[in-house]
Write a protein that holds these residues in place. Sequence first.
Motif, short mmCIF file in Angstrom:
data_model
loop_
_atom_site.label_atom_id
_atom_site.label_comp_id
_atom_site.label_asym_id
_atom_site.label_seq_id
_atom_site.Cartn_x
_atom_site.Cartn_y
_atom_site.Cartn_z
N GLU A 14 28.47 8.66 -37.09
CA GLU A 14 29.53 7.95 -37.68
C GLU A 14 30.78 9.58 -37.81
O GLU A 14 32.05 8.52 -36.69
CB GLU A 14 29.71 7.77 -39.33
N LEU A 15 29.83 10.20 -37.61
CA LEU A 15 31.27 11.27 -37.66
C LEU A 15 32.07 11.93 -35.91
O LEU A 15 33.48 11.92 -35.41
CB LEU A 15 30.87 12.89 -38.02
N THR A 22 30.48 14.44 -43.76
CA THR A 22 30.26 16.14 -43.34
C THR A 22 29.51 16.72 -44.04
O THR A 22 28.79 17.84 -43.85
CB THR A 22 31.33 18.16 -42.95
N ILE A 23 30.32 16.52 -45.79
CA ILE A 23 29.87 17.65 -46.64
C ILE A 23 28.38 16.72 -46.91
O ILE A 23 27.01 17.35 -46.96
CB ILE A 23 30.22 17.42 -47.76
N ASN A 61 41.76 9.36 -42.16
CA ASN A 61 40.68 9.94 -41.72
C ASN A 61 40.04 11.28 -41.56
O ASN A 61 38.82 11.61 -41.90
CB ASN A 61 40.92 9.54 -39.56
N HIS A 62 40.57 12.26 -41.92
CA HIS A 62 40.57 14.22 -42.02
C HIS A 62 39.53 13.60 -43.35
O HIS A 62 38.53 14.53 -43.51
CB HIS A 62 41.39 14.33 -42.60
N GLU A 63 39.75 12.81 -44.78
CA GLU A 63 39.48 13.01 -45.69
C GLU A 63 37.97 12.62 -45.59
O GLU A 63 37.03 13.16 -46.05
CB GLU A 63 40.30 12.18 -46.61
N VAL A 64 37.88 11.04 -44.62
CA VAL A 64 36.40 10.55 -44.73
C VAL A 64 35.61 11.49 -43.80
O VAL A 64 34.44 11.84 -44.07
CB VAL A 64 36.62 9.02 -44.20
N ARG A 65 36.06 11.96 -43.21
CA ARG A 65 35.29 13.47 -42.14
C ARG A 65 34.66 14.06 -42.99
O ARG A 65 33.73 14.17 -43.40
CB ARG A 65 36.28 13.47 -41.81
N GLY A 69 36.33 10.43 -32.58
CA GLY A 69 37.15 9.78 -31.31
C GLY A 69 38.35 9.03 -31.89
O GLY A 69 39.37 8.75 -30.85
N ALA A 70 38.32 8.34 -32.90
CA ALA A 70 39.50 7.57 -33.59
C ALA A 70 40.76 8.09 -34.06
O ALA A 70 41.72 8.27 -34.06
CB ALA A 70 38.78 6.45 -34.77
N LEU A 71 39.93 9.49 -34.66
CA LEU A 71 41.78 10.51 -34.59
C LEU A 71 41.43 11.27 -33.07
O LEU A 71 43.45 10.89 -33.73
CB LEU A 71 40.96 11.78 -35.34
#
Lengths: 140, 174
Positions: B89-90, B37-38, B29-33, B95-97
């Motif tokens: 999406e972010l 963000t980028i 999740n961190h990676e996707v976020r 929320g999922a995180l």
Amino acid sequence: MEKMSVEQLKAVKEQIDQEVVFLQDSLNNVRSASTRLKIASNALHDLSLRPQGKQMLVPLTASLYVPGTLDSADKVVVDIGTGYFVEKTMAEGKEYCERKMNLMKSNYDQLIEVASKKKNIADEAGAFLQAKLRQAAPTT
Amino acid sequence: MAGALRELQRELENKANDVNKLQKDISKNHEVRKKYTIQLGENEIVLKELDLVKEDANVYKLIGPVLVKQDVMEANANVRKRIEYITAELKRLEGALQDMEGQHNSKKESIGVSVSSVPNVYEVSPLWVPKLFRAHMHYKLFGGSLKATTKDSSSPSRKGKGITCLYGLMYCSY
């Protein structure tokens, strides 16, 4: 930080180290981006000095060039990111480069500041961790 | 006794696996976020640039290898929509995180409870140790609620109040 256990300190240190690495990467990226902008700006300036109809060699790949003539040097197409390109006049194009370089510069300065702060915190955590480990060693 | 132990071991294994899986999901999740963000930053830069462009300027969109001419307004709307989508999406990922972290914490706690409820264990199967130790690592990493158990873990087999910490979360009463 003195109250943390060795495990917590380790975790904190690891996390901050990761952040520091990430910030270093960002710094490198910003640096290379500003170098590219500088090159683009130079190329633009160079192009603006050439007369119309000038013969030149256009690079198709890094090692393949074809001859061409310069049609006009007062319109340039600028890549503004995510697949969008905008046609600008030479002056606007130069201004764009200038603006982007300033943006990079300010980003760079901000990043440097944050990175050095993080680095200090990481060093501090490391020092605490070592002190804790030294303390723990004689008792076992 | 041995049967109960094996039962407990299996239960702990399952829980440890669950926690590991959750942790993997969280880092994914961190990676996707990070990626989103980028992209958001890039799109915002583009939007700023498009706002500066004159209305009658020529804007092109790169589709495959060709540049297709596009209206400024259209491009502007497109980028805005993209930003909207990425922001949504972010938010969803955020929320999922939080959800996952909540689950993660409760799972960790449940492992702690089941371990501390082990009654008078005198023999320790060597099979236990790495599993328990792995579960214990999560506490260390996240500084969870089991401070009392982790405190002694730096000096295994130190006696205290008739209870000895063998490995990680493993306690034996003497």
